[in-house]
Design a protein around this motif. Structure first.
Motif, PDB file in Angstrom:
ATOM      1  N   UNK A 129       0.835  -1.193   0.000  1.00  0.00           N
ATOM      2  CA  UNK A 129       0.000   0.000   0.000  1.00  0.00           C
ATOM      3  C   UNK A 129       0.872   1.246   0.000  1.00  0.00           C
ATOM      4  N   UNK A 130       0.213   2.409  -0.016  1.00  0.00           N
ATOM      5  CA  UNK A 130       0.946   3.672   0.046  1.00  0.00           C
ATOM      6  C   UNK A 130       1.054   4.196   1.471  1.00  0.00           C
ATOM      7  N   UNK A 131       0.720   3.362   2.447  1.00  0.00           N
ATOM      8  CA  UNK A 131       0.823   3.731   3.855  1.00  0.00           C
ATOM      9  C   UNK A 131       1.828   2.800   4.516  1.00  0.00           C
ATOM     10  N   UNK A 132       3.024   3.276   4.863  1.00  0.00           N
ATOM     11  CA  UNK A 132       4.039   2.396   5.449  1.00  0.00           C
ATOM     12  C   UNK A 132       3.524   1.653   6.675  1.00  0.00           C
ATOM     13  N   UNK A 133       3.773   0.348   6.696  1.00  0.00           N
ATOM     14  CA  UNK A 133       3.388  -0.475   7.826  1.00  0.00           C
ATOM     15  C   UNK A 133       1.946  -0.936   7.817  1.00  0.00           C
ATOM     16  N   UNK A 134       1.188  -0.557   6.793  1.00  0.00           N
ATOM     17  CA  UNK A 134      -0.233  -0.896   6.744  1.00  0.00           C
ATOM     18  C   UNK A 134      -0.458  -2.088   5.816  1.00  0.00           C
ATOM     19  N   UNK A 135      -1.164  -3.093   6.297  1.00  0.00           N
ATOM     20  CA  UNK A 135      -1.489  -4.236   5.464  1.00  0.00           C
ATOM     21  C   UNK A 135      -0.415  -5.304   5.497  1.00  0.00           C
ATOM     22  N   UNK A 136      -0.580  -6.357   4.702  1.00  0.00           N
ATOM     23  CA  UNK A 136       0.381  -7.458   4.697  1.00  0.00           C
ATOM     24  C   UNK A 136       1.716  -7.037   4.108  1.00  0.00           C
ATOM     25  N   UNK A 137       2.705  -7.906   4.274  1.00  0.00           N
ATOM     26  CA  UNK A 137       4.034  -7.629   3.751  1.00  0.00           C
ATOM     27  C   UNK A 137       4.485  -8.715   2.793  1.00  0.00           C
ATOM     28  N   UNK A 138       5.749  -9.073   2.881  1.00  0.00           N
ATOM     29  CA  UNK A 138       6.344 -10.017   1.934  1.00  0.00           C
ATOM     30  C   UNK A 138       5.754 -11.412   2.037  1.00  0.00           C
ATOM     31  N   UNK A 139       5.046 -11.717   3.123  1.00  0.00           N
ATOM     32  CA  UNK A 139       4.471 -13.055   3.281  1.00  0.00           C
ATOM     33  C   UNK A 139       3.474 -13.387   2.181  1.00  0.00           C
ATOM     34  N   UNK A 140       2.943 -12.391   1.505  1.00  0.00           N
ATOM     35  CA  UNK A 140       2.025 -12.636   0.384  1.00  0.00           C
ATOM     36  C   UNK A 140       2.711 -13.471  -0.694  1.00  0.00           C
ATOM     37  N   UNK A 141       4.016 -13.320  -0.826  1.00  0.00           N
ATOM     38  CA  UNK A 141       4.775 -14.030  -1.858  1.00  0.00           C
ATOM     39  C   UNK A 141       5.304 -15.378  -1.389  1.00  0.00           C
ATOM     40  N   UNK A 142       5.083 -15.729  -0.142  1.00  0.00           N
ATOM     41  CA  UNK A 142       5.653 -16.957   0.385  1.00  0.00           C
ATOM     42  C   UNK A 142       7.136 -16.770   0.678  1.00  0.00           C
ATOM     43  N   UNK A 143       7.931 -17.771   0.328  1.00  0.00           N
ATOM     44  CA  UNK A 143       9.386 -17.705   0.534  1.00  0.00           C
ATOM     45  C   UNK A 143      10.090 -18.015  -0.783  1.00  0.00           C
ATOM     46  N   UNK A 144      10.006 -17.119  -1.747  1.00  0.00           N
ATOM     47  CA  UNK A 144      10.555 -17.413  -3.080  1.00  0.00           C
ATOM     48  C   UNK A 144      12.075 -17.391  -3.107  1.00  0.00           C
ATOM     49  N   UNK A 145      12.651 -18.314  -3.842  1.00  0.00           N
ATOM     50  CA  UNK A 145      14.091 -18.260  -4.060  1.00  0.00           C
ATOM     51  C   UNK A 145      14.456 -17.208  -5.079  1.00  0.00           C
ATOM     52  N   UNK A 146      13.546 -17.005  -6.051  1.00  0.00           N
ATOM     53  CA  UNK A 146      13.753 -15.989  -7.080  1.00  0.00           C
ATOM     54  C   UNK A 146      12.480 -15.174  -7.233  1.00  0.00           C
ATOM     55  N   UNK A 147      12.634 -13.915  -7.581  1.00  0.00           N
ATOM     56  CA  UNK A 147      11.467 -13.047  -7.761  1.00  0.00           C
ATOM     57  C   UNK A 147      11.740 -12.034  -8.858  1.00  0.00           C
ATOM     58  N   UNK A 148      10.683 -11.665  -9.560  1.00  0.00           N
ATOM     59  CA  UNK A 148      10.736 -10.651 -10.604  1.00  0.00           C
ATOM     60  C   UNK A 148       9.815  -9.506 -10.210  1.00  0.00           C
ATOM     61  N   UNK A 149      10.385  -8.309 -10.112  1.00  0.00           N
ATOM     62  CA  UNK A 149       9.647  -7.097  -9.773  1.00  0.00           C
ATOM     63  C   UNK A 149       9.412  -6.315 -11.058  1.00  0.00           C
ATOM     64  N   UNK A 150       8.153  -6.100 -11.404  1.00  0.00           N
ATOM     65  CA  UNK A 150       7.806  -5.369 -12.621  1.00  0.00           C
ATOM     66  C   UNK A 150       7.408  -3.946 -12.268  1.00  0.00           C
TER      67      UNK A 150
END
Length: 225
Positions: free
Chosen positions: A36-57
């Motif tokens: 979100x645009x509010x620091x500390x608000x809502x979920x964090x990296x756990x939405x992605x699980x524990x990926x070994x690799x990731x692509x940020x678009x």
């Protein structure tokens, strides 16, 4: 059109800089992964699980990519704005396993043969690229069982599909260039993703802490049935 007026979408984003006071800009804090645009608000990296690799678009200044890289994920971050990429590389030059690439998202996905455990976009390229062009390419590059997640500002009622936005959206400038952002309801995004072959779609609106401000729409999906 003057030389100061952006003539392409990448130039439009070249001119965007979050304001942090006068003079040299300090790098972002990158204390946690933010959807979100509010620091500390809502979920964090756990939405992605524990990926070994990731692509940020569309990483912009690269805060989220840096958070993942510092946690041990090998991150490739793709942006088509030369200024954004240069700035992100300088901010995070000390981060291991983090590569900022100058490219348009669809072109990159066409040309890079790798697959990723997670592909994500936080108020980034997914918001500003036609999903009919982008989503099939993402599906081809997402590892089996991988996570695709993205967020953007929750749209106002009726403002769905390709929405034009002009220069005044960026710090009040009167630019001639107009770019588009693609935004939908949670149900509409779910339908688009399922048509593209994604499954286990979860879509929600995270309400803004201030009731009169728009929230953030967060979508998560996976490959496979």
């Amino acid at each position: 059109m003057s030389s100061a007026t952006p003539s392409t979408a990448s130039e439009y984003w070249d001119r965007y800089r979050p304001y942090r006071g006068e003079g040299a800009q300090p790098r972002p804090a990158a204390a946690r992964f933010e959807w979100t645009d509010v620091p500390g608000h809502g979920p964090g990296a756990e939405v992605l699980g524990s990926p070994g690799t990731a692509l940020d678009l569309g990483p912009a200044e690269g805060e989220n990519a840096a958070v993942l890289a510092h946690a041990g994920t090998a991150v490739t971050a793709v942006d088509f704005s030369p200024s954004q990429v240069d700035r992100a590389r300088q901010f995070w030059k000390d981060a291991d396993s983090l590569d900022f690439v100058l490219a348009e998202a669809c072109t990159f996905l066409d040309n890079d043969p790798r697959s990723w455990d997670a592909i994500y976009s936080t108020w980034g390229a997914v918001w500003f690229t036609d999903p009919d062009d982008l989503f099939p390419r993402i599906a081809r590059r997402l590892a089996s069982g991988g996570v695709f997640a993205f967020s953007h500002r929750a749209p106002a009622t009726g403002e769905y599909g390709a929405q034009a936005m002009g220069g005044p959206w960026l710090e009040g400038r009167q630019d001639e260039l107009t770019v588009h952002r693609w935004q939908y309801t949670t149900d509409q995004w779910s339908d688009i993703l399922k048509r593209t072959g994604f499954a286990n779609v979860q879509a929600q609106v995270l309400r803004h802490p201030e009731p009169d401000r728009p929230g953030t729409l967060l979508v998560q999906a996976r490959t496979g049935s």
